[in-house]
Design a protein around this motif. Sequence first.
Motif, PDB file in Angstrom:
ATOM      1  N   THR A 151       0.814  -1.215   0.000  1.00 13.76           N
ATOM      2  CA  THR A 151       0.000   0.000   0.000  1.00 13.76           C
ATOM      3  C   THR A 151       0.850   1.268   0.000  1.00 13.76           C
ATOM      4  O   THR A 151       0.315   2.367   0.128  1.00 13.76           O
ATOM      5  CB  THR A 151      -0.934   0.037   1.230  1.00 13.76           C
ATOM      6  OG1 THR A 151      -0.129  -0.040   2.413  1.00 13.76           O
ATOM      7  CG2 THR A 151      -1.933  -1.100   1.188  1.00 13.76           C
ATOM      8  N   THR A 152       2.187   1.141  -0.148  1.00 12.82           N
ATOM      9  CA  THR A 152       3.035   2.326  -0.097  1.00 12.82           C
ATOM     10  C   THR A 152       3.989   2.469  -1.282  1.00 12.82           C
ATOM     11  O   THR A 152       4.297   3.592  -1.666  1.00 12.82           O
ATOM     12  CB  THR A 152       3.872   2.357   1.191  1.00 12.82           C
ATOM     13  OG1 THR A 152       4.614   1.141   1.282  1.00 12.82           O
ATOM     14  CG2 THR A 152       2.988   2.504   2.421  1.00 12.82           C
ATOM     15  N   ASN A 194      -2.716  -4.549  -7.496  1.00 15.62           N
ATOM     16  CA  ASN A 194      -1.959  -3.471  -6.863  1.00 15.62           C
ATOM     17  C   ASN A 194      -2.577  -2.124  -7.226  1.00 15.62           C
ATOM     18  O   ASN A 194      -2.873  -1.859  -8.385  1.00 15.62           O
ATOM     19  CB  ASN A 194      -0.497  -3.519  -7.320  1.00 15.62           C
ATOM     20  CG  ASN A 194       0.314  -2.431  -6.685  1.00 15.62           C
ATOM     21  OD1 ASN A 194       0.219  -1.287  -7.095  1.00 15.62           O
ATOM     22  ND2 ASN A 194       1.096  -2.776  -5.693  1.00 15.62           N
ATOM     23  N   THR A 209      -1.201   0.967  -5.889  1.00 17.32           N
ATOM     24  CA  THR A 209      -0.317   2.076  -5.514  1.00 17.32           C
ATOM     25  C   THR A 209       0.853   2.283  -6.472  1.00 17.32           C
ATOM     26  O   THR A 209       1.343   3.395  -6.587  1.00 17.32           O
ATOM     27  CB  THR A 209       0.256   1.878  -4.093  1.00 17.32           C
ATOM     28  OG1 THR A 209       0.939   0.626  -4.041  1.00 17.32           O
ATOM     29  CG2 THR A 209      -0.840   1.915  -3.050  1.00 17.32           C
ATOM     30  N   LEU A 210       1.304   1.247  -7.156  1.00 16.95           N
ATOM     31  CA  LEU A 210       2.469   1.375  -8.040  1.00 16.95           C
ATOM     32  C   LEU A 210       2.141   2.264  -9.238  1.00 16.95           C
ATOM     33  O   LEU A 210       1.169   2.021  -9.956  1.00 16.95           O
ATOM     34  CB  LEU A 210       2.926  -0.006  -8.522  1.00 16.95           C
ATOM     35  CG  LEU A 210       4.298  -0.038  -9.194  1.00 16.95           C
ATOM     36  CD1 LEU A 210       5.387   0.328  -8.187  1.00 16.95           C
ATOM     37  CD2 LEU A 210       4.575  -1.394  -9.790  1.00 16.95           C
ATOM     38  N   GLN A 211       2.941   3.313  -9.421  1.00 18.50           N
ATOM     39  CA  GLN A 211       2.706   4.265 -10.505  1.00 18.50           C
ATOM     40  C   GLN A 211       3.793   4.215 -11.578  1.00 18.50           C
ATOM     41  O   GLN A 211       3.535   4.558 -12.733  1.00 18.50           O
ATOM     42  CB  GLN A 211       2.625   5.685  -9.946  1.00 18.50           C
ATOM     43  CG  GLN A 211       1.455   5.893  -9.019  1.00 18.50           C
ATOM     44  CD  GLN A 211       1.411   7.314  -8.487  1.00 18.50           C
ATOM     45  OE1 GLN A 211       1.875   8.251  -9.130  1.00 18.50           O
ATOM     46  NE2 GLN A 211       0.873   7.471  -7.290  1.00 18.50           N
ATOM     47  N   TYR A 212       4.994   3.825 -11.221  1.00 19.12           N
ATOM     48  CA  TYR A 212       6.127   3.819 -12.151  1.00 19.12           C
ATOM     49  C   TYR A 212       6.834   2.464 -12.098  1.00 19.12           C
ATOM     50  O   TYR A 212       7.258   2.028 -11.030  1.00 19.12           O
ATOM     51  CB  TYR A 212       7.116   4.930 -11.790  1.00 19.12           C
ATOM     52  CG  TYR A 212       6.454   6.282 -11.701  1.00 19.12           C
ATOM     53  CD1 TYR A 212       6.215   7.024 -12.854  1.00 19.12           C
ATOM     54  CD2 TYR A 212       6.042   6.805 -10.485  1.00 19.12           C
ATOM     55  CE1 TYR A 212       5.583   8.263 -12.790  1.00 19.12           C
ATOM     56  CE2 TYR A 212       5.413   8.031 -10.409  1.00 19.12           C
ATOM     57  CZ  TYR A 212       5.190   8.755 -11.560  1.00 19.12           C
ATOM     58  OH  TYR A 212       4.553   9.975 -11.501  1.00 19.12           O
ATOM     59  N   GLN A 218       5.423   3.174  -4.676  1.00 16.87           N
ATOM     60  CA  GLN A 218       4.900   3.878  -5.848  1.00 16.87           C
ATOM     61  C   GLN A 218       5.787   3.717  -7.075  1.00 16.87           C
ATOM     62  O   GLN A 218       5.332   3.888  -8.195  1.00 16.87           O
ATOM     63  CB  GLN A 218       4.722   5.356  -5.532  1.00 16.87           C
ATOM     64  CG  GLN A 218       3.674   5.603  -4.490  1.00 16.87           C
ATOM     65  CD  GLN A 218       3.511   7.089  -4.182  1.00 16.87           C
ATOM     66  OE1 GLN A 218       4.198   7.943  -4.724  1.00 16.87           O
ATOM     67  NE2 GLN A 218       2.585   7.387  -3.304  1.00 16.87           N
ATOM     68  N   SER A 219       7.071   3.386  -6.881  1.00 20.84           N
ATOM     69  CA  SER A 219       8.010   3.274  -7.978  1.00 20.84           C
ATOM     70  C   SER A 219       8.869   2.023  -7.796  1.00 20.84           C
ATOM     71  O   SER A 219       9.338   1.749  -6.690  1.00 20.84           O
ATOM     72  CB  SER A 219       8.900   4.522  -8.017  1.00 20.84           C
ATOM     73  OG  SER A 219       9.817   4.447  -9.072  1.00 20.84           O
ATOM     74  N   THR A 257      -3.726   2.587 -11.991  1.00 18.84           N
ATOM     75  CA  THR A 257      -2.796   3.430 -11.234  1.00 18.84           C
ATOM     76  C   THR A 257      -1.426   3.552 -11.897  1.00 18.84           C
ATOM     77  O   THR A 257      -0.734   4.537 -11.667  1.00 18.84           O
ATOM     78  CB  THR A 257      -2.617   2.912  -9.795  1.00 18.84           C
ATOM     79  OG1 THR A 257      -2.211   1.554  -9.836  1.00 18.84           O
ATOM     80  CG2 THR A 257      -3.899   3.042  -9.008  1.00 18.84           C
TER      81      THR A 257
END
Length: 75
Positions: A6-7, A33, A35-38, A9-10, A63
């Motif tokens: 949940t934390t 998932n 939360t993963l953006q990159y 992001q990359s 996301t």
Amino acid sequence: ALKTNTTLQSLNLAGNGIMDEGVASLASTLKTNTTLQYLELEGNKIKDAGAERLASTLKTNTTLRSLKLRWNKIK
């Protein structure tokens, strides 16, 4: 762990020798998932089948904003 994360992001997995089998597992995780953006997968051994698997996952994952796949074995 990435499935329930949940934390994070990359994630940079460039140059790790990841093949289609590894991408299949990662793609499955990306379905849930949120939360993963990159995601960087440059310079691995991903072929067409792995790229197709990731593309299919992107239909439901809302996301992920950036996916880097250059320098793989995708035709």
